[in-house]
Design a protein around this motif. Structure first.
Motif, PDB file in Angstrom:
ATOM      1  N   LYS A  66     -47.038 -31.925 -15.708  1.00  0.00           N
ATOM      2  CA  LYS A  66     -47.986 -33.008 -15.982  1.00  0.00           C
ATOM      3  C   LYS A  66     -48.059 -33.308 -17.481  1.00  0.00           C
ATOM      4  N   LEU A  67     -47.979 -32.253 -18.285  1.00  0.00           N
ATOM      5  CA  LEU A  67     -48.038 -32.444 -19.731  1.00  0.00           C
ATOM      6  C   LEU A  67     -46.723 -32.968 -20.288  1.00  0.00           C
ATOM      7  N   ARG A  68     -45.616 -32.622 -19.643  1.00  0.00           N
ATOM      8  CA  ARG A  68     -44.285 -33.087 -20.071  1.00  0.00           C
ATOM      9  C   ARG A  68     -43.572 -33.703 -18.868  1.00  0.00           C
ATOM     10  N   PRO A  69     -43.964 -34.915 -18.463  1.00  0.00           N
ATOM     11  CA  PRO A  69     -43.415 -35.478 -17.221  1.00  0.00           C
ATOM     12  C   PRO A  69     -41.929 -35.793 -17.298  1.00  0.00           C
ATOM     13  N   ASN A  70     -41.369 -35.974 -18.467  1.00  0.00           N
ATOM     14  CA  ASN A  70     -39.955 -36.326 -18.592  1.00  0.00           C
ATOM     15  C   ASN A  70     -39.115 -35.192 -19.159  1.00  0.00           C
ATOM     16  N   ASP A  71     -39.611 -33.987 -19.018  1.00  0.00           N
ATOM     17  CA  ASP A  71     -38.859 -32.818 -19.474  1.00  0.00           C
ATOM     18  C   ASP A  71     -38.137 -32.212 -18.274  1.00  0.00           C
ATOM     19  N   SER A  72     -36.814 -32.218 -18.324  1.00  0.00           N
ATOM     20  CA  SER A  72     -36.033 -31.756 -17.173  1.00  0.00           C
ATOM     21  C   SER A  72     -36.236 -30.270 -16.904  1.00  0.00           C
ATOM     22  N   ARG A  73     -36.571 -29.489 -17.930  1.00  0.00           N
ATOM     23  CA  ARG A  73     -36.774 -28.053 -17.710  1.00  0.00           C
ATOM     24  C   ARG A  73     -37.951 -27.803 -16.781  1.00  0.00           C
ATOM     25  N   MET A  74     -39.026 -28.566 -16.951  1.00  0.00           N
ATOM     26  CA  MET A  74     -40.183 -28.410 -16.075  1.00  0.00           C
ATOM     27  C   MET A  74     -39.833 -28.826 -14.643  1.00  0.00           C
ATOM     28  N   LEU A  75     -39.052 -29.895 -14.513  1.00  0.00           N
ATOM     29  CA  LEU A  75     -38.692 -30.382 -13.181  1.00  0.00           C
ATOM     30  C   LEU A  75     -37.762 -29.411 -12.471  1.00  0.00           C
ATOM     31  N   VAL A  76     -36.810 -28.826 -13.186  1.00  0.00           N
ATOM     32  CA  VAL A  76     -35.914 -27.856 -12.568  1.00  0.00           C
ATOM     33  C   VAL A  76     -36.689 -26.619 -12.117  1.00  0.00           C
ATOM     34  N   ALA A  77     -37.601 -26.145 -12.972  1.00  0.00           N
ATOM     35  CA  ALA A  77     -38.419 -24.983 -12.591  1.00  0.00           C
ATOM     36  C   ALA A  77     -39.288 -25.305 -11.384  1.00  0.00           C
ATOM     37  N   LEU A  78     -39.823 -26.518 -11.348  1.00  0.00           N
ATOM     38  CA  LEU A  78     -40.643 -26.922 -10.206  1.00  0.00           C
ATOM     39  C   LEU A  78     -39.792 -26.996  -8.941  1.00  0.00           C
ATOM     40  N   GLY A  79     -38.574 -27.522  -9.056  1.00  0.00           N
ATOM     41  CA  GLY A  79     -37.692 -27.593  -7.897  1.00  0.00           C
ATOM     42  C   GLY A  79     -37.309 -26.218  -7.378  1.00  0.00           C
ATOM     43  N   GLU A  80     -37.080 -25.282  -8.273  1.00  0.00           N
ATOM     44  CA  GLU A  80     -36.745 -23.926  -7.831  1.00  0.00           C
ATOM     45  C   GLU A  80     -37.923 -23.277  -7.104  1.00  0.00           C
ATOM     46  N   SER A  81     -39.142 -23.551  -7.564  1.00  0.00           N
ATOM     47  CA  SER A  81     -40.311 -23.003  -6.872  1.00  0.00           C
ATOM     48  C   SER A  81     -40.437 -23.606  -5.480  1.00  0.00           C
ATOM     49  N   TYR A  82     -40.228 -24.910  -5.355  1.00  0.00           N
ATOM     50  CA  TYR A  82     -40.252 -25.540  -4.034  1.00  0.00           C
ATOM     51  C   TYR A  82     -39.172 -24.958  -3.128  1.00  0.00           C
ATOM     52  N   GLU A  83     -38.012 -24.693  -3.695  1.00  0.00           N
ATOM     53  CA  GLU A  83     -36.919 -24.153  -2.883  1.00  0.00           C
ATOM     54  C   GLU A  83     -37.255 -22.762  -2.358  1.00  0.00           C
ATOM     55  N   LYS A  84     -37.890 -21.944  -3.198  1.00  0.00           N
ATOM     56  CA  LYS A  84     -38.274 -20.605  -2.743  1.00  0.00           C
ATOM     57  C   LYS A  84     -39.348 -20.661  -1.672  1.00  0.00           C
ATOM     58  N   LEU A  85     -40.159 -21.704  -1.688  1.00  0.00           N
ATOM     59  CA  LEU A  85     -41.195 -21.880  -0.673  1.00  0.00           C
ATOM     60  C   LEU A  85     -40.687 -22.665   0.534  1.00  0.00           C
ATOM     61  N   GLU A  86     -39.351 -22.878   0.619  1.00  0.00           N
ATOM     62  CA  GLU A  86     -38.703 -23.592   1.726  1.00  0.00           C
ATOM     63  C   GLU A  86     -39.182 -25.036   1.856  1.00  0.00           C
ATOM     64  N   LYS A  87     -39.589 -25.625   0.763  1.00  0.00           N
ATOM     65  CA  LYS A  87     -39.938 -27.050   0.752  1.00  0.00           C
ATOM     66  C   LYS A  87     -38.749 -27.799   0.145  1.00  0.00           C
ATOM     67  N   THR A  88     -37.728 -27.968   0.983  1.00  0.00           N
ATOM     68  CA  THR A  88     -36.446 -28.442   0.483  1.00  0.00           C
ATOM     69  C   THR A  88     -36.489 -29.903   0.055  1.00  0.00           C
ATOM     70  N   GLU A  89     -37.235 -30.737   0.751  1.00  0.00           N
ATOM     71  CA  GLU A  89     -37.273 -32.149   0.377  1.00  0.00           C
ATOM     72  C   GLU A  89     -37.902 -32.339  -0.997  1.00  0.00           C
ATOM     73  N   GLU A  90     -38.997 -31.616  -1.271  1.00  0.00           N
ATOM     74  CA  GLU A  90     -39.620 -31.705  -2.591  1.00  0.00           C
ATOM     75  C   GLU A  90     -38.685 -31.162  -3.670  1.00  0.00           C
ATOM     76  N   ALA A  91     -37.957 -30.089  -3.323  1.00  0.00           N
ATOM     77  CA  ALA A  91     -37.012 -29.521  -4.289  1.00  0.00           C
ATOM     78  C   ALA A  91     -35.903 -30.518  -4.623  1.00  0.00           C
ATOM     79  N   LYS A  92     -35.394 -31.230  -3.609  1.00  0.00           N
ATOM     80  CA  LYS A  92     -34.351 -32.232  -3.856  1.00  0.00           C
ATOM     81  C   LYS A  92     -34.856 -33.323  -4.799  1.00  0.00           C
TER      82      LYS A  92
END
Length: 667
Positions: free
Chosen positions: A441-467
């Motif tokens: 939220k603080l850095r909406p255009n920072d790819s590092r935050m988005l990649v970390a968020l996608g990996e967390s979604y993937e570990k929680l089996e939320k594949t569509e959000e991770a994609k």
């Protein structure tokens, strides 16, 4: 927040258009009217801040005034003796108390100003009480990681009681001299409210103080620390003054709105403040936030040449040198700041970064702790100490440091991101998801935050959000170059090989100029297996050859090359067998040993007699269309394939053409 709308406003709207966001860039010439008004205002405000012991604001205004030292004023500036005349009989009390205040003997200052009735005397009395409480609280800190709330609130509650009584009298009878509360007392009341976490009231009081005195930079900074987002900033009733632009630029920088902040600072530099060390440092921090490291380092080098003993913002400069791994420059900076002042928080931070770059994490922690003893609200030290504890695998201490950093400033995305990484090590993906969301939220255009968020979604089996997260990380500009790799691995794990292959090939195209890395070896290995399954041996062979270039995938690449060679040999052998069986059945039909076959299972004898001159129309059609012959033969002999028949047709045609040529030569 409507109480201050009727207050007298000492600000002016003449310079509201200075560096307005969205305006076209003006030519680089000085605005002399703006500079003259700035100098006149700053001279008066600096004297008022100095009389009240506001040393940081006095220093900031003095540096700003030094930039316009060549600007000539048309009229004389009011002398500071006019303020001394207002003290009357309290002049001696003021001078005595101010001398104690300058020597940081705050209790003695508060004692000798207890009976003062002027605004200046009352402010010095209450402000010295506040600083005395802060000093005692900091001296009681033994370990920065252990919070001590013993003295928290005792002095603040007393100040809140006294100041709220004055504020109520001020709002109920603003024209009465007894209930009048000037801008400086309003600022102090806002600071106390902020320390007591009364945010809404603090914002309201600070806005009132700024309308009465818009040149108090300390009040602007206190208000900026309470702004949570851009929407809240747009709702504030701020004075129309040139200081408002500096406040907006500072707040934009805190909210990670770097482009807007850079535009305002550029406009102010073009208006005549190009030599302001404060604005130069802020521009360097803007480039630092935008990951434009070389430009930021160049500006800090220029600052060093202008003011070699300036320590402000050198913690950010040391971070830049740390990121670029410039060991020699960081070592030189550490030695220089120690010679200037070894007891400044910036000095401790620089030395901590120096030891961290040398992988001496225990020493780095010691210097960050020393910085926090000097200033427990020093944000950079909390965050960097959390990083050091992460390197030392001390996750509990790292979590505590990051939480303290968030308490100091909730807009620090590094602390939120650090907490997410810590809980990722602890294998708690639900917690990771929350903290990475706050950082994103603080850095909406920072790819590092988005990649970390996608990996967390993937570990929680939320594949569509991770994609979605991986795709957005790639679209906004992948800093680390791993978003496509993560997305391709996700598709591969879900069994969607075609999409994974497309993404892997795209990843290879985008990283073609990069150095060889093991990730590319894994990509080649996947593509080899993928095309091997699809029996596309040429593509599989090319990727298998590239697998052998990497240590990790060399053996698997050799294995797949052998598999490709075996498949090719098997295909060629099957092709030769099919072609040979067809030729034998056509030239020498087999004799059945198991009894008579039916007419439907026997192949009719082939007429291979060549008649080049005596051809009928039917024979011409058959010669022109060998597929007709194949179709007829396949009805009676299902083992004949199209490839074997076509190869036999070409060989036979070559043979017959050669025979015709030979016969012509003989004739």
């Amino acid at each position: 927040m409507a109480r201050h709308e009727g207050l007298p406003d000492r600000s002016s709207s003449r310079f509201l258009d200075i560096s307005r966001p969205g305006r076209p860039s003006s030519p680089p010439h000085k605005d002399m009217e703006f500079l003259r008004a700035l100098k006149k205002d700053v001279v008066v405000a600096r004297e008022q801040c100095y009389l009240r012991g506001l040393l940081q604001t006095t220093k900031w205004l003095s540096e700003l005034l030094y930039c316009v030292r060549d600007v000539k004023l048309d009229e004389a500036i009011p002398s500071s003796y006019s303020y001394y005349d207002q003290l009357g009989d309290e002049l001696d009390h003021y001078h005595l108390a101010k001398s104690y205040f300058d020597l940081k003997e705050y209790d003695r200052c508060a004692y000798f100003t207890e009976d003062c009735t002027t605004d200046l005397g009352k402010f010095l009395h209450l402000y010295s009480q506040y600083l005395s409480g802060e000093k005692k609280k900091n001296e009681d800190i033994v370990d920065p990681l252990v919070t001590n709330d013993q003295h928290k609130g005792a002095y603040l509650k007393d100040l809140h009681t006294e100041l709220s009584k004055m504020y109520n009298q001020h709002t109920s009878a603003p024209e009465s001299s007894e209930g009048e509360m000037d801008a400086w007392l309003l600022w102090l009341y806002g600071v106390v409210l902020k320390r007591l976490d009364l945010t809404r009231q603090a914002v309201e009081v600070l806005c009132q103080a700024l309308h009465l005195e818009p040149l108090h930079w300390g009040a602007w900074l206190e208000l900026a620390a309470l702004i949570t987002d851009r929407e809240m900033l747009s709702t504030l009733k701020l004075p129309d003054h040139w200081m408002r632009k500096l406040f907006l630029a500072h707040t934009y920088l805190e909210l990670q709105l770097n482009d807007e902040a850079l535009e305002i600072y550029t406009g102010l530099q073009e208006a005549g403040l190009s030599h302001s060390t404060y604005i130069m440092a802020q521009v360097a921090i803007t480039h630092h936030n935008q990951r434009e490291v070389d430009q930021a380092v160049a500006i800090f080098n220029e600052l060093e040449s202008l003011d070699p003993f300036r320590l402000n913002n050198l913690d950010t400069y040391s971070n830049l040198l740390y990121v670029k791994e410039m060991r020699v420059e960081l070592s030189h900076l550490a030695h220089r700041v120690v010679q200037v002042d070894k007891y400044r928080v910036e000095t401790c931070c620089v030395i901590g970064n120096y030891y961290s770059l040398r992988s001496q994490h225990e020493k780095a922690v010691q210097y960050f702790q020393r910085a926090l003893r000097l200033n427990p609200h020093y944000l950079a030290a909390w965050t960097l100490m959390g990083h050091e504890y992460m390197e030392m695998k001390n996750t509990s201490a790292a979590i505590q440091c990051y939480r303290q950093a968030i308490d100091v400033n909730r807009r620090d995305y590094r602390a939120w991101y650090g907490l997410g990484q810590t809980y990722e090590i602890l294998k708690l993906p639900a917690y990771c998801l929350y903290y990475f969301k706050q950082a994103q939220k603080l850095r909406p255009n920072d790819s590092r935050m988005l990649v970390a968020l996608g990996e967390s979604y993937e570990k929680l089996e939320k594949t569509e959000e991770a994609k979605k997260c991986f795709l957005k990380a790639h679209s906004v500009g992948d800093i680390e170059g791993i978003a496509l790799m993560r997305l391709a691995k996700l598709y591969s794990r879900l069994g969607e090989g075609e999409q994974a292959a497309v993404l892997y090939e795209r990843y290879l195209q985008e990283t073609e100029d990069a150095d060889r890395c093991e990730d590319r070896g894994q990509v080649y290995q996947f593509l080899t297996s993928h095309y091997l399954q699809k029996n596309m041996l040429d593509l599989a062979y090319d990727y298998a050859q590239k697998c052998t270039l990497f240590m990790e995938t060399r053996e698997s690449g050799k294995t797949m090359l052998r598999e490709i060679a075996n498949r090719r040999q098997h295909i060629e052998q099957n092709t030769q067998d099919d072609c040979g069986s067809v030729l034998v059945s056509r030239v020498r039909p087999r004799v059945s040993h198991g009894g008579d076959r039916s007419a439907a299972t026997r192949l009719p004898p082939l007429n291979l007699t060549y008649t080049p001159l005596m051809q009928t129309k039917a024979s011409k059609k058959a010669t022109k269309c060998p597929f007709v012959v194949f179709f007829r033969l396949s009805l009676f002999h299902p083992s004949i394939t199209l490839s074997s028949w076509f190869r036999h047709f070409i060989d036979t045609s070559v043979y017959l053409v050669g025979k015709v040529k030979v016969s012509c030569l003989l004739n």
